[in-house]
Scaffold this active site. Structure first.
Site, PDB file in Angstrom:
ATOM      1  N   ARG A  50       0.881  -1.174   0.000  1.00 49.04           N
ATOM      2  CA  ARG A  50       0.000   0.000   0.000  1.00 49.04           C
ATOM      3  C   ARG A  50       0.913   1.217   0.000  1.00 49.04           C
ATOM      4  O   ARG A  50       1.997   1.202   0.602  1.00 49.04           O
ATOM      5  CB  ARG A  50      -0.895  -0.005   1.229  1.00 49.04           C
ATOM      6  CG  ARG A  50      -1.951  -1.092   1.161  1.00 49.04           C
ATOM      7  CD  ARG A  50      -2.861  -1.019   2.351  1.00 49.04           C
ATOM      8  NE  ARG A  50      -3.743   0.139   2.281  1.00 49.04           N
ATOM      9  CZ  ARG A  50      -4.246   0.739   3.353  1.00 49.04           C
ATOM     10  NH1 ARG A  50      -3.942   0.313   4.557  1.00 49.04           N
ATOM     11  NH2 ARG A  50      -5.055   1.775   3.227  1.00 49.04           N
ATOM     12  N   SER A  51       0.478   2.271  -0.634  1.00 53.12           N
ATOM     13  CA  SER A  51       1.408   3.377  -0.870  1.00 53.12           C
ATOM     14  C   SER A  51       1.926   3.973   0.439  1.00 53.12           C
ATOM     15  O   SER A  51       3.071   4.389   0.523  1.00 53.12           O
ATOM     16  CB  SER A  51       0.762   4.432  -1.757  1.00 53.12           C
ATOM     17  OG  SER A  51      -0.122   5.208  -1.000  1.00 53.12           O
ATOM     18  N   SER A  52       1.108   3.939   1.506  1.00 48.94           N
ATOM     19  CA  SER A  52       1.570   4.501   2.785  1.00 48.94           C
ATOM     20  C   SER A  52       2.821   3.783   3.279  1.00 48.94           C
ATOM     21  O   SER A  52       3.662   4.368   3.950  1.00 48.94           O
ATOM     22  CB  SER A  52       0.488   4.353   3.850  1.00 48.94           C
ATOM     23  OG  SER A  52      -0.688   4.949   3.425  1.00 48.94           O
ATOM     24  N   ARG A  71       6.015   4.247   0.779  1.00 49.46           N
ATOM     25  CA  ARG A  71       6.664   5.545   0.995  1.00 49.46           C
ATOM     26  C   ARG A  71       7.664   5.497   2.153  1.00 49.46           C
ATOM     27  O   ARG A  71       8.461   6.393   2.336  1.00 49.46           O
ATOM     28  CB  ARG A  71       5.611   6.610   1.307  1.00 49.46           C
ATOM     29  CG  ARG A  71       4.806   7.000   0.089  1.00 49.46           C
ATOM     30  CD  ARG A  71       3.649   7.866   0.443  1.00 49.46           C
ATOM     31  NE  ARG A  71       2.640   7.774  -0.599  1.00 49.46           N
ATOM     32  CZ  ARG A  71       1.785   8.736  -0.878  1.00 49.46           C
ATOM     33  NH1 ARG A  71       1.796   9.846  -0.188  1.00 49.46           N
ATOM     34  NH2 ARG A  71       0.905   8.560  -1.833  1.00 49.46           N
ATOM     35  N   GLU A  89       7.450 -11.570   1.091  1.00 49.82           N
ATOM     36  CA  GLU A  89       8.796 -11.143   1.445  1.00 49.82           C
ATOM     37  C   GLU A  89       8.808  -9.626   1.421  1.00 49.82           C
ATOM     38  O   GLU A  89       8.450  -9.027   0.407  1.00 49.82           O
ATOM     39  CB  GLU A  89       9.857 -11.612   0.435  1.00 49.82           C
ATOM     40  CG  GLU A  89       9.757 -13.046  -0.019  1.00 49.82           C
ATOM     41  CD  GLU A  89       8.686 -13.277  -1.088  1.00 49.82           C
ATOM     42  OE1 GLU A  89       8.159 -14.398  -1.103  1.00 49.82           O
ATOM     43  OE2 GLU A  89       8.367 -12.360  -1.852  1.00 49.82           O
ATOM     44  N   GLN A 125      -1.677  -4.710  -0.821  1.00 48.88           N
ATOM     45  CA  GLN A 125      -2.940  -4.763  -1.546  1.00 48.88           C
ATOM     46  C   GLN A 125      -2.811  -5.770  -2.687  1.00 48.88           C
ATOM     47  O   GLN A 125      -1.738  -5.922  -3.273  1.00 48.88           O
ATOM     48  CB  GLN A 125      -3.342  -3.387  -2.066  1.00 48.88           C
ATOM     49  CG  GLN A 125      -2.306  -2.717  -2.926  1.00 48.88           C
ATOM     50  CD  GLN A 125      -2.634  -1.251  -3.186  1.00 48.88           C
ATOM     51  OE1 GLN A 125      -3.667  -0.757  -2.737  1.00 48.88           O
ATOM     52  NE2 GLN A 125      -1.772  -0.568  -3.916  1.00 48.88           N
TER      53      GLN A 125
END
Lengths: 362, 207, 96
Positions: B118-120, B123, B143, B162
């Site tokens: 997930r992008s959170s 990042r 992994e 995701q």
């Protein structure tokens, strides 16, 4: 015995605590128990134990041994090593019989194969005696009692074998409610199983029958299936009834036939104001089970939760002909174990999540 | 095909269809604690309770070429640890860890899953790259590498990855070949050294 | 145990009872007189046939059954529900 014995034990415990202090239990009750044991140990260590005499020495030897045993089991009950999923099933069964909040189920992992056992020795009576004593002399108390169950390290994740733990929990309940002891007292007018070979055999066989029936309430004949793998056709011994007799008693119970052993136990249970031995599982039909689709069973209630072990055994026994027939033998075993584990954890996690969202867990 | 029948197209499937497949038990995701995990074109998956972290032991390297009894197994290079939901796990810089998703998933025979962070979390410097084949069943073993230079604490139960589900035109038979990772519920170390082809390859040298 | 029985019959609670009885005899600490007297009373009631063996409570199970098996004749002679030092001394002897 003199004070040097106490000193020796204190030094051993010092070493033991230095190793155990870094344990992470992921459970408030266990952490509390560890702190309370340490507090008690510290109070004795810092006291004038060199002046202890007579019975006081035995009392202290006894208390320090209790602390030692507690540490042994706590060490083997961190989240990394305890067979968490099956223990969560045992705790549910336990709540049918005692106030679960007062107890902590702990395990000790043995290096010996098939070494399943329940370690008795610290009854309610002992616990009350201990707490009255340490509260009076050291201003401290122990809040929870431990239910100490041993199992082989290599089988801790083998759910087909771990059915034996229901049997071991039965020994705890028997011991806690003094069921077999009361039958011995009534029949032989003695409280000492070791009075004669016949009292020993009578008492030991009662405890085994009780534990077998206790397990059968929850997991049907799964415990028998395992027994027949490891003790097939064993004759009577001093400690255990013949395997065939044990199987027969369980079958009589499950099929609701006349079962003398069950009736005897239930008489004692009734007089003690305890629940009766009765069927406490809900069966799942193999042909309709989710396992057939290679997914965890969607369990609807605690009765089905316990039955998952029976389902696992039924599928294992037929695994050369059923939906698992094309898998390698090792895979069959792993698939059943994995699906049992995930079925249990899904059930408990979903229930906790629901409670959280209902606001019943803060 | 009649004028009103809908032809199923290949490509990423969307929320409505994911829900429909779950409803019909063609796609199994269990436990699905919150239906909000299903987004418009992906489904969030949670960190499970079991972790394997790679450590440096007495062996100088991991031998992925042999499964002989006298060699240390690959799993001995990993430390197994458990967490309860809500407890945390620390990922050190450059460390590889394996964990299983909390969700046990069974994919239909014509749908594969592509997993991404997930992008959170990506990042923060976490990376993952995994595909699961049509027909796969089990918890996804994932992994994760912390590529940043700061340790990162993650929580068991958190939605961290995701899955995008992709439909194929045709079905495939997952069990047509021997599967090493069937019905796994805990992270499993690499079984690279159990590849039967390795023996054949060694045989080339003997001929 | 599943195969070989655990044989822990060691009565770990005995030293605590000895301590309590010694205190009662010496009049040092009477806090537990109520508990001990009710246990002796329970044993007496079972011995006299007024209460079933199966109904013995678990709070003092070992103590009560020890009295029943090793102090039974004396129990039959006891009256009332509060006991004296002589009774405690007799019980202390059997526990030691």
């Amino acid at each position: 015995m003199n004070y040097k014995t106490i000193e020796f034990l204190l030094l051993q415990l010092e070493e033991s605590f230095s190793k155990s202090r870094s344990n992470i239990y992921s459970e408030v009750k266990k952490e509390q128990h560890f702190r309370e044991l340490y507090q008690l140990f510290k109070s004795i260590r810092d006291s004038e134990y060199r002046r202890l005499r007579g019975n006081e020495l035995y009392v202290h030897f006894n208390i320090l041994t209790y602390i030692f045993k507690g540490l042994e089991y706590l060490d083997n009950s961190t989240l990394n090593v305890i067979p968490y999923e099956i223990v969560s099933c045992l705790e549910k069964a336990l709540s049918d019989w005692i106030r679960r909040e007062d107890f902590i189920v702990v395990t000790s992992l043995s290096n010996r194969n098939l070494d399943f056992y329940f370690e008795s020795g610290y009854s309610e009576e002992y616990f009350q005696g201990l707490n009255k004593y340490v509260s009076k002399f050291y201003g401290t108390t122990i809040t929870h009692r431990l239910i100490r169950i041993g199992l082989p390290k290599v089988l801790a994740r083998d759910y087909l074998s771990c059915v034996a733990l229901y049997h071991e929990l039965g020994h705890f309940v028997d011991n806690e409610l003094n069921i077999s002891k009361k039958l011995l007292l009534e029949t032989y007018k003695t409280d000492n199983p070791r009075k004669s070979p016949s009292t020993f055999m009578y008492y030991s066989h009662r405890t085994e029958y009780f534990a077998d029936l206790f397990a059968a309430q929850y997991i049907n004949d799964a415990s028998d299936s395992f027994l027949n793998y490891i003790a097939y056709d064993e004759p009577d011994s001093q400690t255990h009834p013949a395997t065939a007799k044990r199987t027969k008693v369980v079958q009589e119970f499950l099929s609701n036939q006349y079962c003398m052993e069950k009736n005897d136990f239930n008489k004692v249970l009734k007089a003690s104001g305890s629940p009766q031995l009765s069927l406490r599982h809900n069966s799942i039909d193999v042909s309709n089970s989710d396992f057939i689709d290679l997914v965890p069973q969607n369990l609807e209630n605690d009765g089905q939760l316990h039955y998952i072990f029976k389902l696992g055994w039924d599928i294992w026994k037929e695994s050369d002909d059923n939906f698992l027939k094309d898998f390698k033998s090792r895979q069959k075993h792993q698939i059943i174990n994995n699906l049992i584990e995930k079925s249990i954890s899904n059930y408990t996690i979903s229930a906790q999540w629901k409670k959280l969202n209902d606001g019943t867990i803060q | 095909m009649g004028p009103f029948s809908r032809k199923r197209r290949s490509g990423t499937i969307l929320k409505k269809e994911i829900l429909n497949l779950i409803e019909k038990k063609k796609l199994v995701v269990t436990p699905l604690l919150d239906k909000n995990q299903i987004g418009e074109m992906t489904m969030d998956l949670r960190v499970g309770t079991d972790f394997l972290s790679l450590h440096q032991g007495r062996e100088a390297y991991i031998d992925s070429t042999t499964d002989e009894i006298n060699r240390r197994p690959i799993k001995s290079h990993f430390t197994e640890t458990r967490r309860k939901l809500g407890e945390t796990f620390l990922l050190h810089p450059s460390q590889t860890i394996l964990f299983s998703t909390l969700e046990y998933i069974k994919l239909p025979a014509n749908i594969f899953a592509v997993l991404s962070m997930r992008s959170s979390y990506s990042r923060l410097g976490l990376t993952v790259s995994t595909i699961f084949q049509p027909g796969y069943c089990g918890c996804f073993s994932i992994e994760v590498v912390n590529t940043g230079n700061t340790a990162i604490k993650i929580m068991s139960g958190a939605r961290i990855v995701q899955a995008r589900f992709v439909r194929l035109k045709n079905t495939s038979d997952y069990f047509s070949s021997n599967r090493k990772y069937t019905c796994q519920v805990r992270p499993v170390p690499s079984k690279a050294n159990e590849d039967e082809e390795l023996i054949k390859l060694k045989g080339l040298l003997e001929n | 145990m599943f195969l070989a029985k655990s044989t822990s019959y060691f009565q770990t609670q005995v030293p605590f009872y000895i301590k309590v009885l010694e205190n009662l005899i010496d009049n040092k600490d009477l806090d537990e007189k109520g508990g001990i007297d009710s246990a002796i009373f329970e044993a007496k009631e079972v011995a006299k046939g007024n209460k079933q063996v199966f109904s013995i409570g678990k709070e003092h199970y070992y103590f009560v059954t020890t009295l029943l098996t090793r102090y039974k004749d004396n129990l039959l002679d006891l009256e009332g529900n509060s006991f004296d030092e002589e009774t405690y001394s007799g019980i202390l002897e059997i526990l030691k």
